[in-house]
Scaffold this active site. Structure first.
Site, PDB file in Angstrom:
ATOM      1  N   VAL A   9      39.152  31.805  54.549  1.00 53.66           N
ATOM      2  CA  VAL A   9      39.443  31.649  52.944  1.00 53.66           C
ATOM      3  C   VAL A   9      39.096  30.229  52.896  1.00 53.66           C
ATOM      4  O   VAL A   9      39.325  29.437  53.893  1.00 53.66           O
ATOM      5  CB  VAL A   9      40.964  32.117  52.455  1.00 53.66           C
ATOM      6  N   SER A  10      38.625  29.979  51.800  1.00 53.96           N
ATOM      7  CA  SER A  10      38.185  28.562  51.519  1.00 53.96           C
ATOM      8  C   SER A  10      39.310  27.597  51.202  1.00 53.96           C
ATOM      9  O   SER A  10      39.187  26.363  51.522  1.00 53.96           O
ATOM     10  CB  SER A  10      37.191  28.559  50.188  1.00 53.96           C
ATOM     11  N   THR A  11      40.371  28.027  50.534  1.00 55.58           N
ATOM     12  CA  THR A  11      41.488  26.999  50.158  1.00 55.58           C
ATOM     13  C   THR A  11      42.657  27.602  50.650  1.00 55.58           C
ATOM     14  O   THR A  11      42.907  28.640  51.112  1.00 55.58           O
ATOM     15  CB  THR A  11      41.633  26.933  48.860  1.00 55.58           C
TER      16      THR A  11
END
Length: 191
Positions: A9-11
């Protein structure tokens, strides 16, 4: 011959559960999860997963974009896996490099993506060349026009203003004012 899952996941705010649930239901024995942007070079869970994989295993991702930062990076990872005898599955795209058809499909997608990237670069370069031919330059417009440079020099020559005050007046840094004053050959003492 284990299925090893990788999710990203990016964040930190995003939840990887949707990916990990899909990977678990696909039969993955072990899962590795990164919480990092795909553009970052450091992805510790991916590094750990790649170190964990053995010949005959298959690395499973939900989508290819979870694995690679770019087509080039994705191809590099895929080639490294293939050299080690490790398969790659992207569940949502139906890619499975453990089969000849899956390898073909993967390489076709990679070739098309690389071709598309090259076309974008070529169009960008053509557009920049056409703009230059029409006399346009790239970048932002300079804040200090000839008229503003003359005003700044006049303010400096009167001695009523410091270089910082002149810079603040024109919304630029002191270095910009010094550069334009020295272009005219004025002696400046940095304040």
């Amino acid at each position: 011959m284990a299925l090893i899952g990788y999710a990203r996941v990016s964040t930190r705010d995003q939840n990887p559960e949707s990916q990990t649930d899909v990977l678990s239901s696909a039969g993955c024995e072990k899962l590795f999860v990164d919480r990092a942007s795909g553009t970052l070079a450091k992805r510790p869970a991916l590094t750990e997963a790649l170190g964990y994989l053995r010949a005959g295993d298959t690395l499973v991702v939900t989508k290819l974009d979870r694995l690679g930062r770019s087509v080039k990076n994705l191809k590099k990872i895929s080639d490294q896996l293939q050299e080690r005898g490790i398969g790659l599955k992207a569940l949502s795209q139906g890619i499975d490099t453990t089969t000849p058809g899956g390898r073909l499909f993967f390489h076709m997608l990679a070739a098309i993506a690389e071709f598309e990237h090259d076309l974008i670069v070529e169009r960008t370069q053509d557009g920049l060349a056409a703009a230059r031919a029409r006399g346009r330059k790239g970048g932002r417009r300079p804040k200090m026009t000839e008229n503003r440079i003359k005003q700044a020099r006049a303010m400096y020559e009167t001695g009523d203003h410091t270089v910082q005050e002149i810079a603040d007046t024109f919304g630029v840094g002191r270095a910009t004012i010094y550069r334009h004053l020295e272009d005219k050959g004025l002696k400046t003492t940095q304040i």
